[in-house]
Design an enzyme around this catalytic site. Structure first.
Site, PDB file in Angstrom:
ATOM      1  N   HIS A  38       0.836  -1.208   0.000  1.00 47.27           N
ATOM      2  CA  HIS A  38       0.000   0.000   0.000  1.00 47.27           C
ATOM      3  C   HIS A  38       0.868   1.255   0.000  1.00 47.27           C
ATOM      4  O   HIS A  38       0.604   2.207  -0.733  1.00 47.27           O
ATOM      5  CB  HIS A  38      -0.900   0.056   1.249  1.00 47.27           C
ATOM      6  CG  HIS A  38      -1.963  -0.976   1.314  1.00 47.27           C
ATOM      7  ND1 HIS A  38      -2.197  -1.698   2.459  1.00 47.27           N
ATOM      8  CD2 HIS A  38      -2.867  -1.406   0.406  1.00 47.27           C
ATOM      9  CE1 HIS A  38      -3.212  -2.527   2.260  1.00 47.27           C
ATOM     10  NE2 HIS A  38      -3.629  -2.372   1.014  1.00 47.27           N
TER      11      HIS A  38
ATOM     12  N   LYS B 102     -16.487  -7.135   4.653  1.00 44.75           N
ATOM     13  CA  LYS B 102     -15.261  -7.451   5.388  1.00 44.75           C
ATOM     14  C   LYS B 102     -15.446  -7.115   6.860  1.00 44.75           C
ATOM     15  O   LYS B 102     -16.062  -6.115   7.202  1.00 44.75           O
ATOM     16  CB  LYS B 102     -14.078  -6.631   4.855  1.00 44.75           C
ATOM     17  CG  LYS B 102     -13.607  -7.032   3.481  1.00 44.75           C
ATOM     18  CD  LYS B 102     -12.360  -6.248   3.113  1.00 44.75           C
ATOM     19  CE  LYS B 102     -11.811  -6.652   1.767  1.00 44.75           C
ATOM     20  NZ  LYS B 102     -10.605  -5.881   1.434  1.00 44.75           N
TER      21      LYS B 102
ATOM     22  N   ARG C 185      -1.784  -6.467  -8.071  1.00 43.36           N
ATOM     23  CA  ARG C 185      -0.657  -7.395  -7.918  1.00 43.36           C
ATOM     24  C   ARG C 185      -0.580  -8.388  -9.066  1.00 43.36           C
ATOM     25  O   ARG C 185       0.453  -8.970  -9.309  1.00 43.36           O
ATOM     26  CB  ARG C 185      -0.781  -8.144  -6.595  1.00 43.36           C
ATOM     27  CG  ARG C 185      -0.627  -7.226  -5.389  1.00 43.36           C
ATOM     28  CD  ARG C 185      -1.012  -7.931  -4.136  1.00 43.36           C
ATOM     29  NE  ARG C 185      -2.470  -8.135  -4.159  1.00 43.36           N
ATOM     30  CZ  ARG C 185      -3.181  -8.561  -3.139  1.00 43.36           C
ATOM     31  NH1 ARG C 185      -2.598  -8.872  -2.004  1.00 43.36           N
ATOM     32  NH2 ARG C 185      -4.486  -8.706  -3.228  1.00 43.36           N
TER      33      ARG C 185
ATOM     34  N   SER D 187      -2.864  -7.607   3.142  1.00 41.72           N
ATOM     35  CA  SER D 187      -3.239  -7.314   4.534  1.00 41.72           C
ATOM     36  C   SER D 187      -3.561  -8.598   5.287  1.00 41.72           C
ATOM     37  O   SER D 187      -3.229  -8.745   6.457  1.00 41.72           O
ATOM     38  CB  SER D 187      -4.439  -6.365   4.579  1.00 41.72           C
ATOM     39  OG  SER D 187      -4.102  -5.111   4.065  1.00 41.72           O
TER      40      SER D 187
END
Length: 142
Positions: A16, A40, A90, A127
């Protein structure tokens, strides 16, 4: 031009931070924003995430930190006068996930999405992985 770098940042990772630093070089102003995702469960309180983001951006004069808990991302963009969303990707799986949202943001509000490819040295970081590693219990010595 103002850009929004949204995410849960739960927690913020070196990936990040890399995307944020690179975005800060490309845009006049970057708003990094903790977004609420009802799908989430947060591991860290929003206040703690904001503090960590402020610390990560302390030396970036064109970065501000905010949070948004209600409504769509494009609602935030409209209110803040932001026309570009920055997303780090990614790999293909991230791009497959991000593309429909990018199309929808453009259709709903004319908000464009700017993709920044992850640094290959950091592309494996998430994360979820960082949290799992930090909670890993140590094997007791025998």
């Amino acid at each position: 031009m103002r850009a929004l770098f949204p995410g849960s940042f739960d927690p913020i990772t070196s990936g990040h931070q890399d995307v944020l630093r690179r975005a800060a070089l490309l845009f006049d102003e970057v708003v990094v924003c903790v977004m609420f995702n009802p799908n989430k469960t947060g591991r860290f309180p929003v206040a703690e995430r904001l503090d960590r983001l402020r610390a990560a951006a302390a030396d970036l004069g064109n970065v501000t930190v905010d949070s948004h808990t209600g409504g769509l991302l494009v609602d935030y963009c409209r209110r803040a006068g932001i026309d570009v969303v920055v997303r780090g990707v990614r790999g293909v799986a991230d791009l497959d996930y991000e593309m429909p949202m990018a199309r929808m943001n453009r259709e709903l509000a004319g908000v464009e999405t700017f993709f920044i490819a992850a640094d290959p040295a950091l592309a494996h970081i998430s994360s979820t992985l960082v949290t799992a590693m930090s909670r890993q219990d140590r094997v007791p010595e025998r």
